[in-house]
Design a protein around this motif. Structure first.
Motif, short mmCIF file in Angstrom:
data_model
loop_
_atom_site.label_atom_id
_atom_site.label_comp_id
_atom_site.label_asym_id
_atom_site.label_seq_id
_atom_site.Cartn_x
_atom_site.Cartn_y
_atom_site.Cartn_z
N UNK A 1 -44.28 5.80 -33.35
CA UNK A 1 -43.71 6.91 -34.12
C UNK A 1 -42.20 6.77 -34.10
N UNK A 2 -41.57 6.99 -35.26
CA UNK A 2 -40.13 6.88 -35.37
C UNK A 2 -39.53 8.23 -35.69
N UNK A 3 -38.60 8.68 -34.84
CA UNK A 3 -37.84 9.88 -35.17
C UNK A 3 -36.81 9.53 -36.25
N UNK A 4 -36.11 10.55 -36.78
CA UNK A 4 -35.28 10.27 -37.96
C UNK A 4 -34.14 11.28 -38.10
N UNK A 5 -33.60 11.74 -37.00
CA UNK A 5 -32.57 12.77 -37.10
C UNK A 5 -31.27 12.19 -37.65
N UNK B 1 -49.36 11.58 -25.30
CA UNK B 1 -49.21 12.09 -26.67
C UNK B 1 -48.41 13.39 -26.66
N UNK B 2 -48.70 14.26 -25.69
CA UNK B 2 -47.98 15.52 -25.59
C UNK B 2 -46.50 15.27 -25.30
N UNK B 3 -46.20 14.32 -24.42
CA UNK B 3 -44.80 14.02 -24.11
C UNK B 3 -44.06 13.49 -25.33
N UNK B 4 -44.76 12.70 -26.15
CA UNK B 4 -44.16 12.20 -27.39
C UNK B 4 -43.82 13.34 -28.33
N UNK B 5 -44.79 14.23 -28.56
CA UNK B 5 -44.56 15.33 -29.51
C UNK B 5 -43.46 16.26 -29.01
N UNK B 6 -43.40 16.50 -27.70
CA UNK B 6 -42.35 17.36 -27.15
C UNK B 6 -40.98 16.70 -27.29
N UNK B 7 -40.92 15.40 -27.05
CA UNK B 7 -39.65 14.67 -27.20
C UNK B 7 -39.17 14.74 -28.65
N UNK B 8 -40.09 14.53 -29.58
CA UNK B 8 -39.74 14.54 -31.01
C UNK B 8 -39.21 15.91 -31.43
N UNK B 9 -39.90 16.97 -31.01
CA UNK B 9 -39.46 18.32 -31.37
C UNK B 9 -38.10 18.64 -30.76
N UNK B 10 -37.91 18.26 -29.50
CA UNK B 10 -36.64 18.57 -28.85
C UNK B 10 -35.49 17.80 -29.48
N UNK B 11 -35.71 16.54 -29.83
CA UNK B 11 -34.67 15.76 -30.49
C UNK B 11 -34.31 16.38 -31.84
N UNK C 1 -30.49 19.84 -35.05
CA UNK C 1 -30.20 21.07 -35.78
C UNK C 1 -29.09 21.86 -35.09
N UNK C 2 -29.08 21.85 -33.76
CA UNK C 2 -28.05 22.57 -33.02
C UNK C 2 -26.67 21.94 -33.24
N UNK C 3 -26.65 20.68 -33.63
CA UNK C 3 -25.38 19.98 -33.90
C UNK C 3 -25.06 19.96 -35.39
N UNK C 4 -25.68 20.87 -36.15
CA UNK C 4 -25.43 21.00 -37.58
C UNK C 4 -25.94 19.79 -38.37
N UNK C 5 -27.00 19.15 -37.85
CA UNK C 5 -27.60 18.01 -38.52
C UNK C 5 -28.93 18.38 -39.16
N UNK C 6 -29.74 17.35 -39.42
CA UNK C 6 -31.03 17.52 -40.07
C UNK C 6 -32.12 16.83 -39.26
#
Length: 481
Positions: free
Chosen positions: A361-365, A415-425, A430-435
């Motif tokens: 899975x690739x994050x994309x912030x 799998x849970x650790x992956x989903x939590x990491x993705x959501x937190x990232x 968003x907290x840094x005014x990003x997307x």
């Protein structure tokens, strides 16, 4: 036949639930064949499975049938047929997406558009070209080889150009040439009811316009939820006189990303500036046969005149040295440049090779470039804390980066650790005014983050647009909203 077809979909409630899983009847499949011919319709299990997933971690959800239209008239007739009988429509290009955008989570008909693969209209003097959805970026650039022009948007995969428009793709050249959003001039779109829309007017290819609402940009990034893109008119660029690639290695992520920010701030017109962390470099070395130092690294590319490139290289090396770079090398040789960027484009597969048989899975912030050092350093720490296998790679020149995670999807805890990491990232961005997504799209997995990003008024506005263009919620249902 019409009476028989009414049984293809049951009567449903409000528009949001119009696309509960439906059973497509044999009569409806025969009606599809009447439009495109029997060889261009399939209900074979293996074909349905191939079209029920992309390269994301989302589970396969196959459609009820796959059709291969040959032209826009057939797409229009097929869409009207599905619309009349409330059958979901899922557009399909090359299947290289990373957010589950092609999964048929409510069943329906997959429109495979790869047979529509013509370059329709090349205008060298106007720097524009019109392509059908089966044309990929590599095929287009091969077609343009002798014109002195090229299409620079490069997401890595040899994706279809209309699919790239649908997801708002970008890639390694975006820092210099922009994303799909800046490089699409006009679109032909088949709407849910079969009507054909030309977003900038039929045949138009102007460089700029302030005529009414920008319908083109409405459909760029819409992920097949508003209509099916059947042609795209694209902006072309001149092939640069000279090209140089460079590699610079650093003692830390902070040093590499600080260099990126300073290179951009200094006005160096870098064409590509890609970051790879130490784990990613090691994986690329093994997968692609490179010998780079295993350390945080920047891959760079410069386009321009011979004299201009010398100045760009000199200034860039000065900046990287000031930030502690212990290795800076460059090459004009096409073979060496190709080897370098092939390795970068294979970063996904190099990461997957770290744990064969696992999912990826690739994050994309994407964040304002000034916040890039902070979020990337934090992401590296969080990866270690979460005890996940992953690499960091990104188009750091425009603030966009990816954590590519490799995990055992059958291990519930991992799998849970992956989903939590993705959501937190995503929330950190968003907290840094990003997307939450710079180029992959929302798809299935980022719908909650989208709500947090644009707020309730933004979501309701999107819902209203969707309801006007697709009141039965048939176009790629369950994605984005």
């Amino acid at each position: 036949m019409a009476g028989q077809l009414r049984g293809a979909a049951r009567v449903l409630g409000p528009w949001r639930s119009y696309c509960s899983k439906v059973k497509v009847s044999e009569d409806f499949v025969e009606a599809l064949k009447a439009v495109v011919g029997e060889p261009n319709v399939s209900t074979a299990a293996v074909v349905l499975e191939q079209h029920g997933h992309d390269e994301s971690m989302h589970r396969c959800s196959p459609p009820d049938a796959v059709v291969w239209p040959q032209n826009v008239k057939q797409v229009s007739r097929l869409a009207a047929l599905c619309h009349d009988h409330r059958i979901p429509i899922i557009p399909f290009g090359t299947g290289t997406g990373l957010e589950g955008g092609v999964t048929a989570i409510r069943g329906g008909i997959c429109f495979n558009l790869t047979h529509m693969d013509r370059v329709l209209d090349l205008n060298v003097d106007d720097f524009s070209v019109t392509v059908e959805p089966g044309v990929t970026r590599k095929a287009l650039n091969s077609y343009l080889r002798d014109t002195g022009l090229w299409f620079p948007v490069d997401p890595g995969a040899d994706a279809s150009l209309c699919g790239m428009a649908a997801t708002g793709a970008s890639g390694t050249n975006a820092v210099r040439y922009g994303t799909m959003l800046e490089n699409v001039i006009n679109l032909e779109v088949v709407l849910a009811n079969g009507q054909i829309l030309h977003t900038s007017g039929q045949g138009r290819r102007f460089r700029k316009s302030s005529a009414g609402y920008n319908l083109t940009e409405l459909f760029v990034g819409s992920e097949g939820t508003l209509g099916i893109i059947t042609t795209a008119t694209l902006r072309l660029h001149g092939i640069p006189e000279a090209t140089v690639a460079a590699v610079s290695s650093f003692p830390s992520i902070q040093a590499a990303v600080d260099s990126t920010v300073q290179i951009i701030q200094s006005g160096v017109p870098v064409a590509r500036i890609e970051f790879l962390d130490d784990v990613m470099i090691d994986a690329c070395n093994k997968y692609s046969g490179l010998t780079n130092a295993v350390a945080p690294t920047l891959f760079l590319e410069f386009h321009g005149s011979q004299q201009g490139l010398e100045e760009q290289l000199q200034r860039t090396e000065e900046i990287t040295r000031q930030n502690g770079s212990f290795h800076f090398a460059w090459s004009k040789e096409p073979e060496e440049r190709s080897r370098l960027w092939t390795a970068r484009h294979n970063a996904w597969y190099a990461t997957m090779a770290l744990r064969p048989g696992c999912k990826g899975y690739s994050t994309d912030v994407c964040v304002p470039i000034s916040r890039l050092p902070e979020i990337m350093v934090q992401a590296k720490k969080d990866l270690k804390t979460s005890e996940l296998t992953g690499t960091i790679v990104g188009h750091v020149g425009d603030g966009n980066f990816h954590c590519i995670l490799v995990f055992n999807s059958e291990d519930a805890d991992e799998y849970h650790r992956v989903t939590e990491f993705v959501k937190q990232l995503g929330r950190n961005a968003l907290a840094m005014h990003g997307t939450c997504t710079g180029e992959h799209g929302i798809g299935l997995g980022k719908r909650q983050l989208l709500k947090e990003e644009i707020g309730p008024v933004g979501i309701e506005t999107m819902r209203q647009i969707k309801a006007v263009l697709d009141p039965k919620n048939l176009m790629n249902p369950g994605k984005v909203l």
